[in-house]
Scaffold this active site. Structure first.
Site, mmCIF file in Angstrom:
data_model
loop_
_atom_site.group_PDB
_atom_site.id
_atom_site.type_symbol
_atom_site.label_atom_id
_atom_site.label_comp_id
_atom_site.label_asym_id
_atom_site.label_seq_id
_atom_site.Cartn_x
_atom_site.Cartn_y
_atom_site.Cartn_z
ATOM 1 N N GLY A 2 0.822 -1.203 0.000
ATOM 2 C CA GLY A 2 0.000 0.000 0.000
ATOM 3 C C GLY A 2 0.853 1.249 0.000
ATOM 4 O O GLY A 2 0.526 2.226 -0.652
ATOM 5 N N GLY A 33 9.549 0.477 8.633
ATOM 6 C CA GLY A 33 9.056 0.615 7.256
ATOM 7 C C GLY A 33 9.517 1.858 6.531
ATOM 8 O O GLY A 33 9.730 1.841 5.319
ATOM 9 N N GLU A 34 9.642 2.965 7.242
ATOM 10 C CA GLU A 34 9.876 4.231 6.539
ATOM 11 C C GLU A 34 11.345 4.629 6.421
ATOM 12 O O GLU A 34 11.751 5.230 5.424
ATOM 13 C CB GLU A 34 9.154 5.400 7.240
ATOM 14 C CG GLU A 34 7.982 5.051 8.095
ATOM 15 C CD GLU A 34 6.687 4.922 7.318
ATOM 16 O OE1 GLU A 34 5.915 4.018 7.656
ATOM 17 O OE2 GLU A 34 6.448 5.693 6.383
#
Lengths: 328, 746
Positions: free
Chosen positions: B249, B709-710
């Site tokens: 996503g 994640g980032e």
């Protein structure tokens, strides 16, 4: 995708008969281009004639040294065929630089010859496009045109021809054989694709109902080497921003004969006789290559976003020539 | 005690399901009576819809219904959408993080007759097959009154509206700048990007009376449930949102988009399940984007490289139907020690679909400008760019009077620079050559705030010997299933093969969004709590009257490797439950951030070192090597953790060199497909050597994890641009770097 009828032909005669010179019918082989465009609603065939069962899957070495390629030979089979690897490496390189393995496994030789432009204005039915809808205008002229052509353009169309394979064939020289209601005829490869001019909707010299049955490569130039260099933003799975197919035969330190074709910059697979003339009989030096590159691009016309393609194409020519003449 | 499975490289427990096609993604579900929706998008960027001719579409094969403004029900009422204020037909759009019902675009479908961007839905055709719906959608013709569009941030003079809550100021940045010996004022831009997750957005909605069930590709089943309940005016318990598997996503699936609302309305209208799968083209228009940004940085330092002033003033695009703020400067006051800092943010309305979070929203954009600026300052000072950063290391969080819970940036610098060989760098521009190619070396720092949210979980120890863990979060492809299973395995001693994990269902105990790098730190403490609770429940059952451990104290029992023991008698939990004729022992827990939030500043740091190769003869730029060291606390699963960082680095390459969602001067999107929107492919991806420091942050949670994640994407585009400068002497401040920017350099 709108509903359409589907028919399968067993041989060439049946295929052309089924097609019947009907404007609402199209032939389908690998379908990698056609189905895409049907999904986008920019091609709306009411009937598809499937030619995949036609006996056109062979490659044949002719006695005069030419290579006759069946229309249904896949890009993968062509790229890895022993004759192509041995005598026409520029074509193998061009094929393998295009698309992806999955696409090449089903895309056919004739289908690639018939491949249509990737111009986003052409591919969007909501936008004007003289190629798709004659007289509606050209969205790319005043729009985003970074990927568009700088050679062979007209005030009606600047769409670039997308094929790599055709650039290789253009350099090698070839003949396209078609069969249709009027019988069989041969068309020189260089004359097959048409410049947009006032009729960008006419992309090639193919009459209604005609089907490509073969592409026959000219006999290889004695002692020539070939190289295809494709420049693009990323390393794979992208159409060329500029590409060069170079085929060169040397005579000592001088160039005996050269063939130069360009991709990513022309409205058709672009053969540059000007570059070839600038190379013929000249020493294989950087200076010679740059003169050839200048000659090739002398007539280029840039639009807002694609001026960089002109120096980029020159770089492709110079490097391709340097590479092909440096080969051991 | 067996070796800990936490911190062990563990292959995904759902890998086989995905490889064999058994993992059920949203679009895979086909329900009894299934019909299909296909949206009709606006083909203009701005104006009014004045006519819609549906006759041809209605008569097309298979068409069941066409949903449009004329038959769309008035949903719940409410807050003003300024875009339709004059219409007097106001719908409610739930839109808060606090209520966990934020949506991607506040304007509900068909809310007004305005066209605010190309691709805005003007109708949706419902038909018996996907192909029939699509064919009929093309037969809908619209009449518009077209207006001149604002095609993008870089094609307007509009200064935009100040996002006041983003403003930060400390010290006297202006005065310090004026009196500083070394300073500059530069502007940086980043093109709009689109998430282009492999899996298309999809929604399959079905009603059973007043109960709504939706299969959606979403990063937040709980948020979508709450948003749908609000919109339809029904209790959240009557809405079920299911997202068992998600094909990525990157933020585009955090918050619900209009297609889901239309699909649910359509399902009610036709009384059958309606499935809508957006085309790739539609995914570009109406499912979020990273907005284009323009950033001005005024930076000053003394001659020793001590930063004296940073002013970071940014603008981002938003749509005309929602006010999205990209917090571009959010990292700037925190990363480096500097006494005088100000940050501001403005939103500029353009005729694009509403932006949304995209991997490391805000901070990655800010990191591009800040980390290029640091390189520029190093050049101004004649100083090594790494040395400049060392001289401005922040010992504490300079934006809050708090110590770091753990800032291991110096270790990251040491480790990555050593592995990269940075000391061999010749700072002379264009000095490092290899054949045709000029080699450029650049570096940048990476950073991302560590966040944690609320979470509930349930664990069942079952009589069949299995452990089931349930949590209403979801696995977007990052490995959440696996780390939840690892956690339950660690605490029960039961091997992974006997652990079942249920995620991606809003009827499960409420879990967090899969976003912001917070899912792991949020979810695992709740899973651990529920596991411990289940073990405690098991012990209570074991010592009850008539039970095998009757009369013992619960505390005297040990639970190891799935077995309960009092030292003399040992029973597996399955055996015990069997003897008790009970199906399970069940535990529940909820977990939330606590007072540690007031004691420490939680932030992860890292460093990227990048090598590029520039071939001026053919204008070819390639990234040839990336060496990164990242500190994110503990990695529960180093295999999936490294995969996150590597993927983020590749995405950072996209930002730096390829990705740009282009709109022409009419505001029409140009490159809405995978062929024309360029992302890196395998052939572009070099050796990526990622090292994760293992410094558990136990201040943050019992597992010492901060999320991953980032951070990998932050700083990457800047490191590439800095390397390009080293190779070419060209300072590229506009992302992505294009051939045309470099072609003249020799």
């Amino acid at each position: 995708m709108r509903n359409f009828d589907y028919q399968r032909a067993g041989d060439v005669a049946e295929a052309t008969a089924l097609h019947g010179n009907d404007h609402s019918a199209d032939f389908i082989a690998g379908g990698t281009n056609l189905i895409d465009m049907v999904k986008l609603d920019i091609m709306r065939p009411q009937r598809l004639v499937d030619v995949n069962r036609l006996p056109l899957t062979d490659l044949e070495s002719l006695d005069d040294g030419r290579l006759k390629i069946g229309a249904l030979v896949t890009n993968t089979d062509l790229a890895y065929h022993e004759r192509v690897l041995a005598d026409y490496p520029v074509l193998s390189e061009a094929l393998l630089s295009g698309a992806s393995t999955q696409l090449r496994n089903v895309a056919t030789t004739a289908g690639n010859v018939m491949q249509r432009t990737r111009c986003p204005y052409f591919r969007n039915p909501a936008r004007p496009c003289n190629k798709r809808e004659p007289g509606s205008g050209c969205g790319a002229l005043e729009g985003i045109n970074r990927n568009h052509a700088v050679l062979g353009t007209s005030e009606h169309c600047i769409a670039v021809h997308p094929s790599d394979m055709c650039v290789g064939m253009q350099a090698l020289g070839a003949t396209i054989t078609v069969e249709g209601p009027g019988g069989t005829r041969d068309i020189p490869f260089e004359e097959y694709h048409l410049l947009p001019g006032d009729t960008p909707e006419r992309e090639h010299d193919l009459n209604d109902g005609e089907l490509i049955t073969h592409v026959t490569l000219d006999a290889p130039i004695d002692g020539a080497r070939g190289h295809y260099l494709k420049l693009r933003d990323r390393m794979s799975y992208e159409f060329a921003l500029a590409s060069c197919a170079a085929v060169v035969a040397m005579d000592g330190d001088a160039i005996r004969e050269a063939r130069i074709a360009l991709g990513g910059v022309g409205t058709k697979p672009w053969r540059s006789h000007e570059a070839e003339a600038a190379l013929s009989g000249q020493p294989a030096t950087e200076e010679t290559f740059e003169k050839a590159a200048e000659a090739a691009m002398a007539g280029a016309v840039a639009h807002r976003d694609n001026a960089f393609k002109i120096p980029l194409a020159k770089q492709a020519i110079v490097r391709a020539l340097a590479t092909v003449t440096a080969q051991g | 005690m067996t070796e800990s499975i936490i911190g062990h490289r563990t292959t995904r427990i759902d890998g086989e399901l995905k490889l064999t096609g058994k993992a059920d993604y949203a679009a895979d579900h086909n329900l009894p009576g299934q019909v299909y929706g296909y949206p009709v998008p606006s083909t203009i960027a701005r104006g009014r819809l004045v006519g819609l001719d549906l006759d041809a579409a209605r008569q097309a094969p298979g068409v069941i219904e066409i949903v449009h403004r004329g038959n769309f029900p008035a949903l719940q009422h409410s807050d003003n959408n300024p875009a339709c204020g004059s219409e007097g037909r106001l719908f409610h759009s739930p839109n808060t993080m606090a209520e966990q019902n934020k949506v991607g675009e506040a304007r509900l479908p068909f809310e007004d007759d305005g066209i605010h961007y190309e691709g805005q839905y003007i109708a949706m055709v419902i038909a018996d097959t996907f192909e029939h719906a699509r064919a009929a959608a093309r037969l809908v013709t619209a009449r518009y009154e077209e207006e001149t569009a604002v095609p993008g941030l870089f094609q307007t003079d509009d200064e935009g509206e100040e996002a006041g809550d983003e403003a930060v100021s400390r010290g006297d940045p202006e005065g310090a700048f004026e009196s500083a010996p070394v300073k500059f004022d530069h502007t940086y831009t980043i093109a709009m990007e689109t998430h282009v997750a492999m899996e298309l957005h999809a929604s399959n909605a079905t009603w059973d009376g007043d109960r709504l069930t939706i299969y959606e590709s979403t990063q937040g089943v709980v948020f979508q449930r709450n948003a749908m309940a609000q919109i339809f005016g029904i209790p959240p318990e009557k809405v079920t949102v299911i997202a068992h598997y998600i094909g990525s996503g990157f933020g585009s699936k955090l918050f619900m988009w209009p297609h889901a609302v239309i699909t649910a309305v359509a399902a009610k209208m036709v009384g059958r399940p309606v499935k809508t799968v957006l085309s790739r083209q539609q995914n570009f228009c109406s499912a979020g984007n990273r907005p284009a940004s323009r950033q001005r940085i005024r930076m000053a330092a003394d001659r020793d490289g001590k930063l004296l002033s940073i002013r970071h003033d940014s603008q981002n695009e938003t749509s005309f139907v929602d006010a999205y703020t990209e917090s571009v400067g959010s990292g700037t006051p925190r990363v480096y020690a500097c006494d005088n800092v100000s940050v501001s943010q403005r939103r500029v309305q353009v005729n694009h679909g509403t932006p949304t979070s995209m991997r490391a929203p805000g901070e990655v954009s800010g990191s591009v400008a800040l980390e290029i600026a640091m390189d520029e300052m190093a050049i101004e000072l004649g100083m090594d760019p790494l040395e400049l950063r060392r001289r401005n290391f922040a010992e504490r969080d300079p934006s809050a009077d708090l110590p770091w819970s753990g800032n291991h940036l110096r270790e990251c610098w040491d480790d990555a620079s050593r592995r990269f060989g940075w000391e061999k760098r010749n700072p002379q521009i264009g000095s490092m050559r290899d054949g045709h190619e000029i080699i450029g070396w650049g570096m940048a720092d990476a950073t991302w705030e560590a966040m944690r949210s609320h979470c509930k979980a349930r664990v069942e120890l079952r009589a069949d010997g299995k452990v089931q863990v349930a949590c209403g979060t979801q696995d977007i492809g990052t490995g959440t299933y696996t780390i939840v299973a690892q956690t339950a395995s660690e605490l029960t001693g039961v091997p992974l093969e006997r652990i079942e994990v249920k995620l991606g269902d809003s009827t499960l105990p409420a879990g967090p969004l899969s976003g912001g790098s917070m899912a792991t730190a949020t979810t695992l403490p709740a899973v651990a709590g529920a596991t411990r609770d289940a073990i405690e429940q098991l012990k209570q059952l074991a010592i009850a009257d008539g039970a095998p451990f009757e009369g013992k104290e619960a505390d005297a029992l040990t639970f190891e490797n799935g077995t309960l023991s009092d030292g003399s008698q040992t029973l597996s939990f399955a055996e015990l439950l069997d003897k008790l004729q009970r199906g399970m022992a069940e535990g529940e827990a909820s977990a939330a951030p606590g007072e540690e939030q007031d004691k420490f500043s939680f932030r992860s740091f890292g460093a990227h070192f990048v090598e590029v190769r520039w071939d001026p003869g053919i204008s070819r730029l390639r990234v040839s090597r990336v060496v990164s060291t990242i500190d994110v606390g503990r990695a529960i699963n180093p295999l999936t953790a490294r995969n996150q960082v590597e993927g983020a680095i590749v995405m950072g390459m996209g930002m730096g060199m390829f990705e740009e969602t282009e709109y022409d001067s009419a505001g029409n999107i140009y490159n809405n497909n995978y062929a024309d929107y360029i992302v890196p492919v395998h052939a572009d991806i070099p050796d990526i050597e990622v090292e994760l420091l293992d410094n558990p942050d136990y201040n943050f949670n019992e597992f010492g994890v901060r999320g991953i994640g980032e951070i990998g994407i932050t700083g990457m585009a800047a490191a590439i641009s800095n390397a390009v400068y080293h190779a070419t002497g060209k300072r590229i401040r506009d992302m992505p770097i294009k051939i045309a920017d470099l072609i003249a350099s020799r």
